[in-house]
Motif scaffolding. Structure first.
Motif, PDB file in Angstrom:
ATOM      1  N   GLN A  67      64.076 -11.534  20.338  1.00 26.41           N
ATOM      2  CA  GLN A  67      63.737 -10.194  19.864  1.00 26.41           C
ATOM      3  C   GLN A  67      62.299  -9.866  20.253  1.00 26.41           C
ATOM      4  O   GLN A  67      61.394 -10.599  19.859  1.00 26.41           O
ATOM      5  N   PRO A  68      62.083  -8.811  21.021  1.00 22.44           N
ATOM      6  CA  PRO A  68      60.679  -8.499  21.337  1.00 22.44           C
ATOM      7  C   PRO A  68      59.929  -7.991  20.108  1.00 22.44           C
ATOM      8  O   PRO A  68      60.387  -7.086  19.410  1.00 22.44           O
ATOM      9  N   LEU A  69      58.796  -8.639  19.802  1.00 22.80           N
ATOM     10  CA  LEU A  69      57.983  -8.235  18.650  1.00 22.80           C
ATOM     11  C   LEU A  69      56.806  -7.382  19.102  1.00 22.80           C
ATOM     12  O   LEU A  69      56.338  -6.514  18.383  1.00 22.80           O
ATOM     13  N   HIS A  70      56.320  -7.685  20.301  1.00 19.60           N
ATOM     14  CA  HIS A  70      55.116  -7.039  20.808  1.00 19.60           C
ATOM     15  C   HIS A  70      55.186  -7.107  22.326  1.00 19.60           C
ATOM     16  O   HIS A  70      55.384  -8.172  22.885  1.00 19.60           O
ATOM     17  N   GLN A  71      55.064  -5.966  22.984  1.00 15.19           N
ATOM     18  CA  GLN A  71      55.225  -5.982  24.433  1.00 15.19           C
ATOM     19  C   GLN A  71      54.103  -5.202  25.103  1.00 15.19           C
ATOM     20  O   GLN A  71      53.936  -4.011  24.865  1.00 15.19           O
ATOM     21  N   GLU A  72      53.333  -5.878  25.925  1.00 13.51           N
ATOM     22  CA  GLU A  72      52.218  -5.226  26.621  1.00 13.51           C
ATOM     23  C   GLU A  72      52.483  -5.060  28.107  1.00 13.51           C
ATOM     24  O   GLU A  72      51.775  -4.342  28.776  1.00 13.51           O
ATOM     25  N   TYR A  73      53.435  -5.813  28.623  1.00 12.32           N
ATOM     26  CA  TYR A  73      53.718  -5.658  30.045  1.00 12.32           C
ATOM     27  C   TYR A  73      55.219  -5.711  30.290  1.00 12.32           C
ATOM     28  O   TYR A  73      55.963  -6.247  29.477  1.00 12.32           O
ATOM     29  N   GLU A  74      55.622  -5.115  31.393  1.00 15.69           N
ATOM     30  CA  GLU A  74      57.023  -5.117  31.781  1.00 15.69           C
ATOM     31  C   GLU A  74      57.209  -6.147  32.882  1.00 15.69           C
ATOM     32  O   GLU A  74      56.283  -6.444  33.628  1.00 15.69           O
ATOM     33  N   VAL A  75      58.406  -6.662  32.962  1.00 14.41           N
ATOM     34  CA  VAL A  75      58.722  -7.611  34.019  1.00 14.41           C
ATOM     35  C   VAL A  75      59.525  -6.863  35.071  1.00 14.41           C
ATOM     36  O   VAL A  75      60.440  -6.104  34.732  1.00 14.41           O
ATOM     37  N   GLY A  76      59.158  -7.026  36.311  1.00 14.61           N
ATOM     38  CA  GLY A  76      59.884  -6.329  37.367  1.00 14.61           C
ATOM     39  C   GLY A  76      59.588  -6.899  38.727  1.00 14.61           C
ATOM     40  O   GLY A  76      58.885  -7.898  38.860  1.00 14.61           O
TER      41      GLY A  76
END
Lengths: 127, 151
Positions: free
Chosen positions: A72-81
């Motif tokens: 479960q994402p709690l905190h997201q500062e960057y995207e993966v791509g």
């Protein structure tokens, strides 16, 4: 070597619904050629595609998200791509001798310069 | 009560918009597409059944140059990244055609939940991506406290 040998083209080949980033790069010149560094975190050797075609060098790094299922994402500062960037090489680069190495998410490409042609004397014959 | 025509009241704004468009025209944003996180490194935090997982992108770092410390429920990540000239011998500044990558010392602290097992914390660093596993402590069972009567 003052020609535009590193003009890149941005924004092409974007896959819908998937993140495509332009990786930050450094380019510097040595006696032997050009050295290019690109930050590609999360890219493995197997998922990196380097292509030279018609003076255009394209690098495409595919990133597989390595997050376990059910996380479960709690905190997201960057995207993966994925990473995509292309460059126009000058005619002075020997395409067949381009070398690339990927270490710890950093790609190093060596683009060797073609040896300068020696001036050749042209014999002028009298008619 | 004064009555304005709707379009009229917005005219100054539209003029401003036009002025901004005129200024912006022809300006190329050189940072377009490059990730510029406010804090370095950018981190993602996930919760799993038995652990919390923190991920950070740190391309070009070496595992031995990474320092992770934990104290008072604060996890601190610290490290430094060397510029390429160190790896490739002396490179003068004028030899750089383009420089977009960043180098140097960095540090970041992250608050973590109290209920994690600090001794079983583990981290791995692969392909420029750091993953820190923070295992959850086992749920404590409620303990019955006997009450004696004061007789």
């Amino acid at each position: 070597m003052n020609r535009q040998d590193s003009n890149e083209e941005r924004g092409e080949m974007a896959h819908p619904g998937q993140y495509v980033f332009t990786p930050p790069i450094d380019i510097y010149e040595t006696e032997a050629g050009l050295v290019l560094y690109a930050d590609l975190p999360g890219v493995s050797v197997g998922s990196l595609e380097l292509q030279v075609q018609d003076n255009k060098l394209t690098l495409l790094g595919k990133v597989e998200p390595q997050i376990p299922e059910g996380a479960q994402p709690l905190h997201q500062e960057y995207e993966v791509g994925n990473y995509l960037r292309s460059f126009i090489l000058s005619g002075e680069i020997v395409h067949s001798e381009i070398e690339a190495k990927l270490t710890n998410g950093v790609l190093r490409i060596f683009l060797p310069k073609a040896p300068k042609a020696e001036p050749r004397r042209i014999q002028v014959n009298t008619g | 009560m004064p009555i304005f025509r709707w379009e009229q009241s917005w005219n100054p704004l539209r003029d401003l918009e036009r002025e901004v468009d005129r200024l912006v025209q022809g300006v190329e944003f050189s940072v377009q597409g490059i990730r510029m996180p406010r804090q370095y490194p950018a981190v993602n935090i996930f919760e799993l059944a038995h652990e919390y997982l923190i991920t950070a992108e740190l391309p070009g770092m070496l595992a031995e140059d990474l320092e992770l410390t934990i104290a008072n429920s604060v996890l601190t990540l610290k490290g430094h990244r060397n510029p390429p000239e160190i790896a490739d011998g002396e490179i003068s500044e004028e030899r750089f055609r383009r420089q977009e990558r960043t180098f140097g010392e960095w540090q970041r602290s992250i608050s973590i939940p109290d209920r994690i097992s600090e001794e079983h914390l583990s981290a791995e660093f692969n392909e420029g991506v750091l993953k820190i596993h923070l295992p959850k402590l086992e749920e404590e069972q409620p303990r019955q406290i006997p009450v004696s009567s004061g007789e």
